[in-house]
Design an enzyme around this catalytic site. Structure first.
Site, PDB file in Angstrom:
ATOM      1  N   HIS A  19       0.839  -1.212   0.000  1.00 34.33           N
ATOM      2  CA  HIS A  19       0.000   0.000   0.000  1.00 34.33           C
ATOM      3  C   HIS A  19       0.872   1.260   0.000  1.00 34.33           C
ATOM      4  CE1 HIS A  19      -2.969  -2.636   2.452  1.00 34.33           C
ATOM      5  NE2 HIS A  19      -3.514  -2.477   1.269  1.00 34.33           N
ATOM      6  N   LYS A  43     -17.655  -7.355   5.864  1.00 36.32           N
ATOM      7  CA  LYS A  43     -16.282  -7.818   5.985  1.00 36.32           C
ATOM      8  C   LYS A  43     -15.868  -7.856   7.447  1.00 36.32           C
ATOM      9  CE  LYS A  43     -12.330  -7.260   2.937  1.00 36.32           C
ATOM     10  NZ  LYS A  43     -11.693  -6.416   1.931  1.00 36.32           N
ATOM     11  N   ARG A  92      -2.194  -6.555  -8.345  1.00 36.03           N
ATOM     12  CA  ARG A  92      -1.135  -7.515  -8.051  1.00 36.03           C
ATOM     13  C   ARG A  92      -1.179  -8.742  -8.933  1.00 36.03           C
ATOM     14  NH1 ARG A  92      -3.210  -7.525  -2.085  1.00 36.03           N
ATOM     15  NH2 ARG A  92      -5.033  -7.353  -3.402  1.00 36.03           N
ATOM     16  N   SER A 130      -2.563  -8.007   2.831  1.00 42.44           N
ATOM     17  CA  SER A 130      -2.964  -7.894   4.231  1.00 42.44           C
ATOM     18  C   SER A 130      -3.451  -9.230   4.793  1.00 42.44           C
ATOM     19  CB  SER A 130      -4.069  -6.841   4.392  1.00 42.44           C
ATOM     20  OG  SER A 130      -3.610  -5.581   3.989  1.00 42.44           O
TER      21      SER A 130
END
Ligand code: ADP
Length: 155
Positions: A19, A43, A92, A130
Site C-alpha cells: 500500500h 467484511k 497484483r 494484508s
C-alpha cells in the site's frame, strides 16, 4: 484547472509496504490523495478502524498531500462528496485484474467523470497482502518485514 484529487480506497487491515509503495508512487500525479478506509459491514476486520487510521496517519505524516478518511457506501459516492475525480487501485494478480475490471467498468457507467487509475506493484512487493500479514500475526510470526517501518503490530 481544478485540483486533481484521488481516493485510494481499501481495508488497510493492516497497511502493508505494498500500500505504502503504491501511494508514494502515485503521489506526483495528484494534488491530493485521500486514503479512505471503507467500512464494509459484510467484511470481518481484524484491526479496529481507529487502529488502522492511526497507522495510516503515522506512515504518511510527512506527506502534506495525503489525507486519511473513513467512509461507508459506494466509493463513487464518497469521491463525489470529496470532489475527487480519480480512484487509485493496485493490481497484483490476474485475479485482482478481473475483479477490478468489473468494478471500474461499472463505476464508469455510474460516474463517467471518475477515472480509475491502476498501478502495478514493484516485483518485490507484489506478493504482499494484508490477508497473509494477518495470518502471520494470528499465528505468532514476525510480520514486520511486510509492513512500513515504525509500525508496531503488537497492539
Ligand atoms: P481491498 O479490500 O479494497 O482490496 P486492501 O486494503 O486489501 O483493500 O487493498 C487496497 C488497495 O491496495 C487495492 O487496490 C489493492 O490492490 C492494493 N494493494 C494491496 N497490496 C498491494 C501490493 N502488495 N502491491 C500493490 N497494490 C496493493
Amino acid at each position: 484547472m481544478s485540483k486533481r484529487i484521488a481516493i485510494f480506497p481499501g481495508s488497510f487491515d493492516p497497511i502493508t509496504k505494498g500500500h505504502e509503495s503504491i501511494l508514494l508512487r502515485a503521489l506526483p500525479l495528484f494534488d491530493e490523495i485521500i486514503v479512505a478506509i471503507g467500512k464494509n459491514s459484510n467484511k470481518q476486520n481484524y484491526f479496529s478502524i481507529e487502529q488502522r487510521k492511526k497507522w495510516l496517519k503515522q506512515v504518511f505524516s510527512k506527506e502534506p498531500k495525503v489525507r486519511i478518511a473513513t467512509y461507508t457506501g459506494l466509493t463513487i459516492h464518497f469521491c463525489k462528496k470529496m470532489n475527487a475525480n480519480y480512484i487509485l487501485r493496485g493490481l497484483r494478480t490476474s485475479a485482482d485484474f478481473e475483479f477490478e475490471k468489473a468494478i471500474a467498468q461499472n463505476n464508469k457507467i455510474m460516474a463517467p467523470e471518475i477515472e480509475t487509475i491502476f498501478i502495478l506493484p514493484v516485483s518485490e512487493l507484489s506478493a504482499i497482502n494484508s490477508t497473509i500479514v494477518r495470518d502471520i500475526i494470528r499465528n505468532g510470526g514476525n510480520a514486520a518485514p511486510f509492513v512500513p517501518a515504525g509500525i508496531n503490530l503488537k497492539v
